[in-house]
Design an enzyme around this catalytic site. Structure first.
Site, PDB file in Angstrom:
ATOM      1  N   ALA A  79       0.824  -1.210   0.000  1.00 34.63           N
ATOM      2  CA  ALA A  79       0.000   0.000   0.000  1.00 34.63           C
ATOM      3  C   ALA A  79       0.859   1.261   0.000  1.00 34.63           C
ATOM      4  O   ALA A  79       0.555   2.233  -0.700  1.00 34.63           O
ATOM      5  CB  ALA A  79      -0.927  -0.003   1.212  1.00 34.63           C
TER       6      ALA A  79
ATOM      7  N   ASP B 212       7.138  -1.626  19.465  1.00 32.85           N
ATOM      8  CA  ASP B 212       7.798  -0.605  20.278  1.00 32.85           C
ATOM      9  C   ASP B 212       9.217  -0.301  19.830  1.00 32.85           C
ATOM     10  O   ASP B 212       9.615   0.860  19.712  1.00 32.85           O
ATOM     11  CB  ASP B 212       7.818  -1.032  21.752  1.00 32.85           C
ATOM     12  N   GLY B 213      10.018  -1.344  19.602  1.00 32.63           N
ATOM     13  CA  GLY B 213      11.399  -1.145  19.206  1.00 32.63           C
ATOM     14  C   GLY B 213      11.504  -0.392  17.888  1.00 32.63           C
ATOM     15  O   GLY B 213      12.347   0.504  17.722  1.00 32.63           O
TER      16      GLY B 213
ATOM     17  N   THR C 248       2.199  -6.273  14.811  1.00 32.32           N
ATOM     18  CA  THR C 248       2.559  -7.269  15.822  1.00 32.32           C
ATOM     19  C   THR C 248       1.335  -8.117  16.135  1.00 32.32           C
ATOM     20  O   THR C 248       0.231  -7.578  16.299  1.00 32.32           O
ATOM     21  CB  THR C 248       3.074  -6.617  17.115  1.00 32.32           C
TER      22      THR C 248
ATOM     23  N   ASP D  99       0.667  -9.529  18.814  1.00 30.36           N
ATOM     24  CA  ASP D  99       0.309  -9.462  20.231  1.00 30.36           C
ATOM     25  C   ASP D  99      -0.760  -8.418  20.551  1.00 30.36           C
ATOM     26  O   ASP D  99      -1.351  -8.444  21.625  1.00 30.36           O
ATOM     27  CB  ASP D  99       1.553  -9.153  21.082  1.00 30.36           C
TER      28      ASP D  99
ATOM     29  N   MET E  98       1.292 -17.337  22.554  1.00 28.76           N
ATOM     30  CA  MET E  98       2.198 -16.193  22.533  1.00 28.76           C
ATOM     31  C   MET E  98       1.474 -14.913  22.942  1.00 28.76           C
ATOM     32  O   MET E  98       0.247 -14.851  22.957  1.00 28.76           O
ATOM     33  CB  MET E  98       2.801 -16.014  21.137  1.00 28.76           C
TER      34      MET E  98
ATOM     35  N   ALA F 151     -12.796 -22.354  26.273  1.00 30.77           N
ATOM     36  CA  ALA F 151     -11.827 -22.854  27.258  1.00 30.77           C
ATOM     37  C   ALA F 151     -12.399 -22.750  28.658  1.00 30.77           C
ATOM     38  O   ALA F 151     -13.197 -21.858  28.954  1.00 30.77           O
ATOM     39  CB  ALA F 151     -10.527 -22.059  27.166  1.00 30.77           C
TER      40      ALA F 151
END
Length: 301
Positions: free
Chosen positions: A10, A91-92, A113, A115, A157, A174
């Site tokens: 993009a 973040d990095g 990410t 996460d 993860m 679960a």
């Protein structure tokens, strides 16, 4: 994260359509120091919107964290005549973008990410794909749990962020979920597991533990929880870790769309002389916020 290629595509197509030349920096900030680059045009990003991973590759760069490394990167930018950088990551990556901006190279961040741990945005690129990939794996695990009358404790993860585990726990039915953000009552979870088997005759039981939980008795949190379930209920229990399997795969429609929208807006922001920003999803709209605000928000969270 799945969807990164869609973001690159993009950025390139939006930039080229407005008369801006593009290059790709390979292997992260390290590539900017060493000059590991590739020219990007409409043809080179064709057939990439559906591909997982990243065609530009990625790598951590300790050298870029130093002032000397940043000066080398800035020198590369000046040598190549770069007017701005779009950096995709977490973040990095954003800290690196801020460093470049402080050295006079305008930069825009795109959150990529699985996460979903960039607090300033409701959705990061890769999160939806990771959820759907993991969902299929959990459905497969349930077949085994049901057939063998087992309880399966599974680690997901998350880099000390419980979003993936929490969403998956709700979507898979679960019996329990342990995440870093909330105190987990193991005794209550054991009670529910015992009740499910003895009172309701439930054969297949799934318990989820997020990555980033502290070790217990020198063991991985989920592995120790597995031992406790066996010890206190007598139920045949196994521990498994989905690991990096959920970081790959073709991106979902949602990740492709979010990545494409963020890529276009990143280019538009740079062309409007805006910099040091992170593209965000807020109430289903693509917005932006200051990178320093995003980093501070993560730290406070």
């Amino acid at each position: 994260a799945p969807g990164m290629n869609a973001a690159v595509r993009a950025v390139v197509r939006c930039a080229v359509s407005q008369g801006v030349e593009c290059i790709g920096i390979r292997r992260g900030w390290n590539g900017l120091i060493t000059g590991d680059i590739v020219k990007l045009d409409e043809k080179s990003v064709s057939h990439t919107i559906n591909r997982g991973g990243t065609i530009l590759y990625t790598a951590r760069s300790k050298e870029f964290m130093t002032e000397e490394g940043q000066k080398k990167a800035v020198s590369t930018c000046k040598f190549l005549g770069l007017d701005g950088i779009v950096a995709i990551g977490g973040d990095g990556t954003f800290r690196g973008a801020t460093d470049l901006t402080n050295h006079g190279i305008p930069s825009i961040g795109i959150p990529g990410t699985i996460d979903n741990d960039i607090t300033a945005t409701e959705q990061t690129i890769g999160f939806d794909t990771a959820l759907n990939t993991a969902l299929g794996l959990f459905d497969a695990l349930r077949d085994t749990a049901e057939s063998h009358a087992r309880c399966i404790v599974t680690e997901v993860m998350g880099n000390k962020c419980g979003f993936l585990s929490l969403y998956l726990a709700l979507a898979t039915g679960a019996i329990s979920v342990a995440i870093p953000e909330v105190q987990f009552d193991r005794e209550y979870a054991i009670k529910k597991i015992r009740q499910a088997r003895e009172e309701y005759g439930k054969r297949g039981i799934i318990a989820i533990c997020s990555e980033g939980l502290p070790k217990v008795n020198g063991k991985n949190y989920g592995d120790d929880f597995k031992d406790q379930i066996i010890r206190e209920t007598g139920i045949d229990t196994r521990f498994t870790n989905l690991g990096h399997t959920i970081r790959g795969g073709n991106p979902t429609l949602r990740d492709r769309l979010t990545a494409s929208q963020m890529g276009v807006e990143a280019v538009n922001h740079l062309l409007e002389n805006k910099s040091n920003l992170v593209m965000c999803v807020h109430e289903n709209r693509i917005t932006s916020c200051d990178i320093n605000y995003a980093l501070t928000l993560d730290h406070r969270y």
